[in-house]
Design a protein around this motif. Structure first.
Motif, PDB file in Angstrom:
ATOM      1  N   ASN A  87       0.813  -1.221   0.000  1.00 22.54           N
ATOM      2  CA  ASN A  87       0.000   0.000   0.000  1.00 22.54           C
ATOM      3  C   ASN A  87       0.843   1.265   0.000  1.00 22.54           C
ATOM      4  OD1 ASN A  87       0.799  -0.637   2.629  1.00 22.54           O
ATOM      5  ND2 ASN A  87      -1.039   0.208   3.562  1.00 22.54           N
ATOM      6  N   GLN A  88       2.152   1.123  -0.148  1.00 21.77           N
ATOM      7  CA  GLN A  88       2.983   2.299  -0.371  1.00 21.77           C
ATOM      8  C   GLN A  88       2.507   3.071  -1.599  1.00 21.77           C
ATOM      9  OE1 GLN A  88       7.092   1.547  -1.325  1.00 21.77           O
ATOM     10  NE2 GLN A  88       7.283   3.582  -2.218  1.00 21.77           N
ATOM     11  N   THR A 146       7.987   5.081   2.169  1.00 20.52           N
ATOM     12  CA  THR A 146       7.463   3.737   2.379  1.00 20.52           C
ATOM     13  C   THR A 146       6.490   3.740   3.571  1.00 20.52           C
ATOM     14  OG1 THR A 146       9.327   3.186   3.809  1.00 20.52           O
ATOM     15  CG2 THR A 146       9.535   2.628   1.465  1.00 20.52           C
ATOM     16  N   PRO A 147       5.615   2.743   3.656  1.00 19.40           N
ATOM     17  CA  PRO A 147       4.706   2.681   4.803  1.00 19.40           C
ATOM     18  C   PRO A 147       5.440   2.668   6.142  1.00 19.40           C
ATOM     19  CG  PRO A 147       3.973   1.190   3.089  1.00 19.40           C
ATOM     20  CD  PRO A 147       5.316   1.706   2.659  1.00 19.40           C
ATOM     21  N   GLN A 148       6.606   2.012   6.184  1.00 22.47           N
ATOM     22  CA  GLN A 148       7.381   1.966   7.424  1.00 22.47           C
ATOM     23  C   GLN A 148       7.881   3.366   7.804  1.00 22.47           C
ATOM     24  OE1 GLN A 148       7.548  -0.049   4.813  1.00 22.47           O
ATOM     25  NE2 GLN A 148       8.200  -2.113   5.346  1.00 22.47           N
ATOM     26  N   HIS A 149       8.271   4.134   6.813  1.00 23.95           N
ATOM     27  CA  HIS A 149       8.693   5.519   7.053  1.00 23.95           C
ATOM     28  C   HIS A 149       7.524   6.328   7.599  1.00 23.95           C
ATOM     29  CE1 HIS A 149       9.806   9.654   5.085  1.00 23.95           C
ATOM     30  NE2 HIS A 149       9.923   9.675   6.393  1.00 23.95           N
ATOM     31  N   LEU A 150       6.371   6.197   6.935  1.00 24.39           N
ATOM     32  CA  LEU A 150       5.197   6.962   7.353  1.00 24.39           C
ATOM     33  C   LEU A 150       4.754   6.557   8.748  1.00 24.39           C
ATOM     34  CD1 LEU A 150       3.493   9.180   6.085  1.00 24.39           C
ATOM     35  CD2 LEU A 150       1.818   7.448   5.465  1.00 24.39           C
ATOM     36  N   GLY A 206     -11.229  -1.139  -5.484  1.00 22.79           N
ATOM     37  CA  GLY A 206     -11.916  -0.373  -4.450  1.00 22.79           C
ATOM     38  C   GLY A 206     -11.023  -0.081  -3.267  1.00 22.79           C
ATOM     39  N   LEU A 207     -10.187  -1.054  -2.887  1.00 23.22           N
ATOM     40  CA  LEU A 207      -9.248  -0.874  -1.779  1.00 23.22           C
ATOM     41  C   LEU A 207      -8.249   0.226  -2.100  1.00 23.22           C
ATOM     42  CD1 LEU A 207      -8.079  -1.793   0.944  1.00 23.22           C
ATOM     43  CD2 LEU A 207      -6.765  -3.525  -0.304  1.00 23.22           C
ATOM     44  N   ILE A 208      -7.749   0.242  -3.316  1.00 29.03           N
ATOM     45  CA  ILE A 208      -6.797   1.273  -3.735  1.00 29.03           C
ATOM     46  C   ILE A 208      -7.443   2.653  -3.675  1.00 29.03           C
ATOM     47  CG2 ILE A 208      -5.531   2.185  -5.729  1.00 29.03           C
ATOM     48  CD1 ILE A 208      -4.943  -0.752  -6.496  1.00 29.03           C
ATOM     49  N   THR A 209      -8.660   2.756  -4.174  1.00 24.74           N
ATOM     50  CA  THR A 209      -9.379   4.035  -4.160  1.00 24.74           C
ATOM     51  C   THR A 209      -9.590   4.536  -2.735  1.00 24.74           C
ATOM     52  OG1 THR A 209     -10.528   3.496  -6.228  1.00 24.74           O
ATOM     53  CG2 THR A 209     -11.501   5.212  -4.842  1.00 24.74           C
TER      54      THR A 209
END
Length: 336
Positions: free
Chosen positions: A107-108, A174-178, A314-317
């Motif tokens: 999901n990055q 990246t998600p880990q950064h966020l 839908g998940l991406i949106t």
């Protein structure tokens, strides 16, 4: 009154017309024929946009052998790290839309637009969804030599020492950064971000003491927690992990609105024919239903969650909108 006599056309003219018509029909039928033959032309490449050792890579190595069996074609894993995953992701965006180049995307790809990260692609424009694979919680892990041994102790330390704690991640955006930036904003302090070219080098430096903590996927650090090389301070969310039932959640430490987890999916270049996408989704769902694959995923800390292409779309949106709110609400900025 004048009459005009129609002259018979030469036979070679009719021959040319017939040939042209045959070619036109062949041109229309060729793509359908190619799709029905998929994937017989060459091996399928499953591209991982990070160095070996991270969550994307772990998933790829678990599902690729089963996909090869189902598709009756070799599925090769290609690690192409760089730019926080954007180098490999852009490579796939520009690949031929023929079903032979797939991307393991986390999901990055829905976080970067909210951060204003410069990338040569857009997830909602340049890719077609195949299906989600699984999700995995993040866990806050620390070097064993640090003074804090619990999540409350770490929160107190970060508040008392703004900017002193260095945390590693697979790269900017990246998600880990966020997860680290959101945590610092939530507790009202600062931490120093150290970006790497993938999860493996970030965790290697954490074990070696070059950084103090990391927000890492459970799949990428579970073995180091179990072997005692890293200390698990907390599950970065509100739900306990079956793999680490004794590790408290951030919610239990008072961070009731904090949630950081990753989901992983397979996407292909935009304009990939729907029959090919349907073939890939069917193979992915079948691979995930295999007991051996399921057991491996759960053992690594993943939660298998296969979906249809439409469900992934839908998940991406939804995620694009969600991360836009998170970044705005926490005033998060990323150095480009």
């Amino acid at each position: 009154m004048t009459f005009t006599t129609l002259q018979p056309r030469p036979m070679h003219l009719f021959s040319r017309i017939a040939t042209a018509a045959a070619l036109a029909i062949a041109a229309v039928c060729a793509p359908a024929h190619a799709q029905s033959d998929y994937p017989t032309k060459k091996p399928v490449t499953l591209l991982v946009p990070f160095a070996p050792g991270g969550g994307n890579d772990t998933l790829a190595r678990i599902i690729a052998p089963r996909l090869s069996q189902i598709l009756k074609q070799t599925v090769l894993i290609d690690n192409k790290p760089g730019a926080g995953g954007n180098l490999g992701t852009e490579y796939v965006a520009r690949a031929a839309p023929d079903g032979y180049t797939l991307l393991i995307a986390s999901n990055q790809v829905t976080i970067d637009p909210a951060l204003g990260v410069k990338a040569g692609y857009r997830i909602d424009r340049d890719f077609a969804p195949v299906g989600r694979i699984a999700s995995v919680p993040m866990v806050l892990v620390a070097h064993n030599g640090e003074p804090y041994k619990s999540l409350p102790e770490f929160i107190a330390y970060v508040k008392a020492n703004p900017g002193k704690v260095a945390y590693g991640s697979p790269g900017n955006g990246t998600p880990q950064h966020l997860a680290g930036e959101v945590f610092a904003a939530t507790v009202g302090s600062r931490m120093t971000h150290v970006p790497y070219k993938g999860t493996a080098p970030a965790i290697t430096d954490l074990i070696g003491g070059q950084t103090q903590v990391a927000f890492a996927t459970l799949a990428s650090v579970l073995q180091y927690i179990e072997s005692g090389k890293l200390t698990a301070l907390g599950i970065a969310g509100q739900e306990k992990s079956a793999a680490l039932p004794k590790v408290p959640t951030f919610g239990e430490a008072g961070l009731k609105n904090y949630e950081a987890s990753l989901w992983y999916s397979v996407v292909v270049p935009a304009n990939t024919p729907q029959p090919i996408i349907a073939t890939l989704n069917k193979a992915l769902v079948e691979a995930m239903a295999n007991p051996a694959v399921d057991q491996q995923l759960v053992k690594q800390g993943f939660v298998p969650k296969p979906t249809s292409p439409d469900e992934l779309k839908g998940l991406i949106t939804d995620d694009l909108a969600r991360w836009s709110r998170v970044v705005k609400d926490n005033s998060i900025k990323v150095e480009q």
